[in-house]
Design a protein around this motif. Structure first.
Motif, short mmCIF file in Angstrom:
data_model
loop_
_atom_site.label_atom_id
_atom_site.label_comp_id
_atom_site.label_asym_id
_atom_site.label_seq_id
_atom_site.Cartn_x
_atom_site.Cartn_y
_atom_site.Cartn_z
N UNK A 1 0.81 -1.31 -0.04
CA UNK A 1 0.03 0.10 -0.08
C UNK A 1 0.73 1.09 0.13
N UNK A 2 0.48 2.12 -0.93
CA UNK A 2 1.44 3.29 -1.02
C UNK A 2 0.95 4.46 -0.01
N UNK A 3 1.84 5.06 0.25
CA UNK A 3 1.63 6.14 1.27
C UNK A 3 0.53 7.14 1.09
N UNK A 4 0.10 7.10 -0.45
CA UNK A 4 -0.89 8.08 -0.84
C UNK A 4 -2.36 7.20 -0.30
N UNK A 5 -2.04 6.00 -0.69
CA UNK A 5 -3.46 5.18 -0.06
C UNK A 5 -3.62 5.08 1.57
N UNK A 6 -2.49 5.21 1.98
CA UNK A 6 -2.65 5.10 3.59
C UNK A 6 -3.27 6.39 3.97
N UNK A 7 -2.65 7.66 3.52
CA UNK A 7 -3.45 9.04 3.76
C UNK A 7 -4.87 9.07 3.47
N UNK A 8 -5.54 8.44 2.27
CA UNK A 8 -6.79 8.26 2.11
C UNK A 8 -7.52 7.49 3.06
#
Length: 270
Positions: A1-8
């Motif tokens: 899981x990318x950092x962007x997905x984690x933020x979402x």
């Protein structure tokens, strides 16, 4: 899981938590607050009303006592019971005080009046369960020295009375005719008087009935002038009322001693 997905995911979780907080905590608490506010306003209104009543408590107490005393004065004007001899002795008193000759007298049985529906009578008498019994007496035998006892036309006593003013046979019929406010039962005793008198005697007779300390009314009055005697003849229907259940004893009328018979029937002894 990318950092962007984690933020979402973190953002979505935060939004879900805010939504749950709003719907599960804020809205119920807001509704509860509005309910408490409305209840508080109602309680405040009741408090103001009770405070106003409390401020006038002494005035209300005095007015209540005054009204109770006034009602008691009304009750005091009613007898607790009437029997046939009451009607007979009332007629005797009228004859004596008004120079009136009562030629015929009919005293009816007590009839219950439905005070909750004053347009009509309940239709039962206060004791014997019959509204047809009456006592009729002729004026030639109805005077101060030969007043009759309480008897119906067939010779049977129409009612016996105990010392506290209640019916001794215990068969008083009141039903729904009893007042829902006072608990007393109003009865009417109708008396028909046929009479001969003069003008002033008629005025005195009407004044005697209307001015009575007890509750009486003249329901009908028929009067005619007799050319042969120069007197008035007529018939009057008088209604006398009593309140059954009053906390006072029955007051029997005074009946003078009645002489019976003679020791010298044929006039043969000195």
């Amino acid at each position: 899981m990318s950092t962007r997905d984690k933020k979402l995911l973190i953002i979505l979780a935060g939004v879900a938590i805010l939504a749950l907080t709003y719907f599960l905590i804020f809205i119920p608490q807001s509704n509860k607050r509005d309910s408490l506010k409305s209840e508080n306003m109602n309680l405040k209104s009741q408090y103001n009303q009770l405070s106003a009543l409390a401020a006038k408590a002494d005035d209300y107490t005095k007015k209540t006592k005054d009204m109770s005393d006034a009602m008691q004065q009304v009750y005091d004007n009613f007898p607790s019971y009437l029997q046939i001899e009451n009607g007979i002795m009332d007629a005797v008193a009228i004859e004596k005080s008004t120079n009136t000759n009562i030629t015929e007298l009919t005293v009816g049985s007590p009839t219950a009046i439905d005070v909750n529906n004053p347009t009509g009578k309940a239709g039962t008498d206060s004791s014997s369960g019959s509204s047809s019994d009456s006592s009729t007496t002729d004026s030639s035998s109805s005077n101060a020295d030969n007043s009759q006892s309480s008897q119906t036309a067939d010779g049977n006593s129409s009612q016996s009375q105990t010392g506290d003013g209640s019916a001794s046979d215990g068969s008083t019929s009141t039903g729904s005719a009893k007042s829902t406010v006072t608990g007393y039962q109003l009865y009417d005793v109708s008396t028909v008087m046929a009479f001969k008198t003069e003008y002033h005697g008629l005025k005195a007779m009407l004044g005697e009935v209307i001015g009575s300390s007890q509750k009486k009314t003249i329901s009908t009055l028929n009067v005619s002038f007799d050319d042969s005697t120069g007197k008035l003849t007529g018939e009057m229907l008088v209604d006398s009322y009593f309140l059954y259940g009053l906390d006072k004893p029955y007051e029997a009328p005074y009946i003078p001693a009645v002489p019976h018979g003679t020791n010298n029937l044929f006039g043969t002894t000195n």
